[in-house]
Design an enzyme around this catalytic site. Sequence first.
Site, PDB file in Angstrom:
ATOM      1  N   CYS A 126       0.830  -1.213   0.000  1.00  0.00           N
ATOM      2  CA  CYS A 126       0.000   0.000   0.000  1.00  0.00           C
ATOM      3  C   CYS A 126       0.861   1.259   0.000  1.00  0.00           C
ATOM      4  CB  CYS A 126      -0.874   0.049   1.243  1.00  0.00           C
ATOM      5  SG  CYS A 126      -1.868  -1.407   1.474  1.00  0.00           S
ATOM      6  N   ARG A 166       4.900   0.321  -6.250  1.00  0.00           N
ATOM      7  CA  ARG A 166       4.950  -0.499  -5.041  1.00  0.00           C
ATOM      8  C   ARG A 166       3.989  -1.686  -5.126  1.00  0.00           C
ATOM      9  NH1 ARG A 166       6.738   2.411  -0.437  1.00  0.00           N
ATOM     10  NH2 ARG A 166       5.250   1.345   0.902  1.00  0.00           N
ATOM     11  N   TRP A 193      -3.260  -2.508  -1.476  1.00  0.00           N
ATOM     12  CA  TRP A 193      -2.907  -3.875  -1.870  1.00  0.00           C
ATOM     13  C   TRP A 193      -3.678  -4.756  -0.895  1.00  0.00           C
ATOM     14  CZ3 TRP A 193      -0.316  -8.314  -0.121  1.00  0.00           C
ATOM     15  CH2 TRP A 193       0.172  -9.162  -1.119  1.00  0.00           C
ATOM     16  N   ASN A 234      -1.567   1.768   6.201  1.00  0.00           N
ATOM     17  CA  ASN A 234      -0.704   0.676   5.728  1.00  0.00           C
ATOM     18  C   ASN A 234      -0.406  -0.218   6.925  1.00  0.00           C
ATOM     19  OD1 ASN A 234      -0.560   1.966   3.315  1.00  0.00           O
ATOM     20  ND2 ASN A 234       1.621   2.464   3.422  1.00  0.00           N
ATOM     21  N   GLY A 235      -0.484  -1.520   6.716  1.00  0.00           N
ATOM     22  CA  GLY A 235      -0.175  -2.452   7.807  1.00  0.00           C
ATOM     23  C   GLY A 235      -1.364  -3.351   8.079  1.00  0.00           C
ATOM     24  N   GLU A 291      18.704 -16.238  -9.739  1.00  0.00           N
ATOM     25  CA  GLU A 291      18.245 -14.869  -9.939  1.00  0.00           C
ATOM     26  C   GLU A 291      17.678 -14.688 -11.353  1.00  0.00           C
ATOM     27  OE1 GLU A 291      17.353 -12.505  -8.293  1.00  0.00           O
ATOM     28  OE2 GLU A 291      17.502 -10.745  -9.579  1.00  0.00           O
ATOM     29  N   LYS A 342      13.838 -13.524 -12.195  1.00  0.00           N
ATOM     30  CA  LYS A 342      13.480 -12.398 -13.075  1.00  0.00           C
ATOM     31  C   LYS A 342      12.509 -12.867 -14.157  1.00  0.00           C
ATOM     32  CE  LYS A 342      14.524  -9.851 -11.116  1.00  0.00           C
ATOM     33  NZ  LYS A 342      15.286  -9.541  -9.943  1.00  0.00           N
ATOM     34  N   GLU A 380       9.025 -13.606 -12.694  1.00  0.00           N
ATOM     35  CA  GLU A 380       8.308 -12.410 -12.237  1.00  0.00           C
ATOM     36  C   GLU A 380       7.700 -11.599 -13.361  1.00  0.00           C
ATOM     37  OE1 GLU A 380      11.718 -10.636 -10.047  1.00  0.00           O
ATOM     38  OE2 GLU A 380      10.128  -9.866  -8.780  1.00  0.00           O
ATOM     39  N   HIS A 390      20.131 -35.451 -10.404  1.00  0.00           N
ATOM     40  CA  HIS A 390      19.396 -35.908  -9.217  1.00  0.00           C
ATOM     41  C   HIS A 390      17.899 -35.666  -9.349  1.00  0.00           C
ATOM     42  CE1 HIS A 390      23.156 -36.768  -7.310  1.00  0.00           C
ATOM     43  NE2 HIS A 390      23.580 -35.546  -7.596  1.00  0.00           N
ATOM     44  N   LYS A 416       6.400  -3.913  -4.548  1.00  0.00           N
ATOM     45  CA  LYS A 416       7.817  -3.548  -4.491  1.00  0.00           C
ATOM     46  C   LYS A 416       8.396  -3.740  -3.102  1.00  0.00           C
ATOM     47  CE  LYS A 416      11.696  -1.921  -6.071  1.00  0.00           C
ATOM     48  NZ  LYS A 416      12.497  -2.930  -6.795  1.00  0.00           N
TER      49      LYS A 416
HETATM   50  C1  F6R Z   1      12.590  -9.565  -7.194  1.00  0.00           C
HETATM   51  C2  F6R Z   1      12.326  -8.627  -6.140  1.00  0.00           C
HETATM   52  C3  F6R Z   1      12.017  -9.149  -4.793  1.00  0.00           C
HETATM   53  C4  F6R Z   1      12.804  -8.336  -3.750  1.00  0.00           C
HETATM   54  C5  F6R Z   1      12.429  -8.787  -2.332  1.00  0.00           C
HETATM   55  C6  F6R Z   1      13.245  -8.084  -1.279  1.00  0.00           C
HETATM   56  O1  F6R Z   1      12.880  -8.927  -8.395  1.00  0.00           O
HETATM   57  O2  F6R Z   1      12.359  -7.456  -6.359  1.00  0.00           O
HETATM   58  O3  F6R Z   1      12.309 -10.495  -4.700  1.00  0.00           O
HETATM   59  O4  F6R Z   1      14.155  -8.510  -3.983  1.00  0.00           O
HETATM   60  O5  F6R Z   1      11.062  -8.542  -2.115  1.00  0.00           O
HETATM   61  O6  F6R Z   1      13.102  -6.700  -1.369  1.00  0.00           O
HETATM   62  P1  F6R Z   1      14.104  -5.727  -0.630  1.00  0.00           P
HETATM   63  O7  F6R Z   1      15.426  -5.824  -1.319  1.00  0.00           O
HETATM   64  O8  F6R Z   1      13.476  -4.384  -0.746  1.00  0.00           O
HETATM   65  O9  F6R Z   1      14.197  -6.211   0.779  1.00  0.00           O
END
Ligand code: F6R
Length: 584
Positions: free
Chosen positions: A2, A28, A71, A97-98, A462, A466, A469, A485, A579
């Site tokens: 949020c 976000r 959210w 928020n929360g 990683e 990506k 996502e 395995h 985010k």
């Molecule tokens: C993936 C991504 C998330 C963040 C994770 C941690 O592309 O962005 O996996 O890396 O939510 O976020 P931070 O780094 O803000 O703690």
Amino acid sequence: MCGIFGYVGKKNNAAEIVLEGLKRLEYRGYDSWGVVVEDKACLRVERKAGKIGEAKVSLPSSHVGLGHTRWATHGGVTVQNSHPHLDCTETIALVHNGIVENFSELKKELKEKHRFTSETDTEVIVHLLEDLIQTKNFSEAMREAFKKLIGLNAVVSLKGNQLVVAKNGSPIVLGFGEGEFFVSSDASAILPYTKNVAFLEDNQAAVLDASGIKVFNLSTGVEIEPKTQKLDWEPESAELGNFPHFMVKEIYEQPKILEGIIKTSSRQVEELADFIRSSYGAFLVGCGTAAHAALTGQYLFSRIAKRHVNFNVGSEFGYLEHFLTPRSLVVALSQSGETIDIIDSIKLALEKGAKVASLTNVLGSTLYRMSDYKILLGAGPEKSVCATKSFTAKIALLFLIASQLSGTGKEGVRILEQTVREIKRLLDKETVEKIEKLAEKIKDKNHIYIVGRGLSYPVSMEAALKIKEVSYIHAEGFPGGELKHGVIALIEPETPCLVFAPNDETYGGIISGAMEMKARGGHIIGVSFKDADVFDDWIKVEDTGDGTAITNSIVGQLLAYFLAVKRKCDPDKPRNLAKSVTVK
Ligand code: F6R
């Protein structure tokens, strides 16, 4: 998650200012939104389910406004559940928020005399406030209402020409402009108006009106001098410029960010290396992409500094608390500095008397404030939901720290400089076009398997994250040695298999794995310093020693980006993702 944005000041177009602020918070992640303004002692609200897009609000002119991007947690994505929520008299509006953990108990009591119009936990707060305001002023009532809540929360309320804020959880930034004042859950949304900000601490409240901002201790009500700071981000760093998406813009920013790290971080790198040296048991924690950076760090510390620095994901870290002692050091990695699993991890570490160091991108974030030692990534605002530049910035710093620990700091800098040159070459037309063509070739596949060994293992995970996502293709990254395995059972003719084969001790083993996948019909895409017979496609990445982990990651980022675009997915706003993950 949020987002909150509020305005009070000299301009009379508060609704537009708030809407623009909400647009800057869109990244976000949210699923509905709303704006409220004060108009001749009445409140006017507009709320919508869905994205803001090109929406305009038709609210009257006003000098004070408040908005929210929601959210969903409690209650579905509906207009009724979106914020702001109003009290029964429709003179108090509130955004939140929360999570209010005791909301059902509070609602049970309040239901007797209040009309509830949503399923949210938020609405209980505005009715609490409505009761308390009968006998107290707005700011006191807010403090009293907030004290009744269990959970980690940030709340902003509008009444008359004032905004009142209280928090013990989610981030809140206050902006001090010329005759205008802002409250936001994110500094980048305030940046176009002012660089002078104060991060509200937990257990603090604030009152904003046309004359300024006052900050109070939430429990005692005693006024506190706000600690203002100057943001060093440029407003255009949070804008798209000539790029079609933030994701690709941020991929292209990486050489500059790494050059900045080389130029400015040497003292902090030395200090954190000293911290690690004097600790007895050091831990790296992160979530998602930051967890992959932490795992890369574990390999780097082992290879370069011959030191075991334990890695764990934030959500699992609590189950390892038994290892923590006052001599432990927890190094927390987090772009936002707000991820709840990281904040919980470091709270636990601090309770155990351990020291906490952090690598974060956000000045004044909760992690930044709680850490004994902190390094800012200096990557500028990361607006794309998926992390790119913050990932490579973290690896660059960990690489320099590991080099410093091993007494090869200068060599570390040289390798990183060489890596930056290679990134610039990669981002030049030829390789990018090649990756784009590759994306076109494999864009309709349902699965992509990605392998690497050693330092390339976290790089594989990683790259898979990506791709998942932003393109919604199922992608899995795993250690090359694990193929036999189990995973090899999934390789069918034409399955794309991305193979990271750098010029290190993993080369022979990873090429053997590639052969085994090819023997099952896999389409082998080699990311390597040299071509090999087993590769059906080859992306050349020059050898830059351990810096190759960074360049290889950038190939993964570009492939994910082009897959998203070709599949008509918005890479900046992946479905279901937020985010900064501030709730459990
Ligand atoms: C993936 C991504 C998330 C963040 C994770 C941690 O592309 O962005 O996996 O890396 O939510 O976020 P931070 O780094 O803000 O703690």
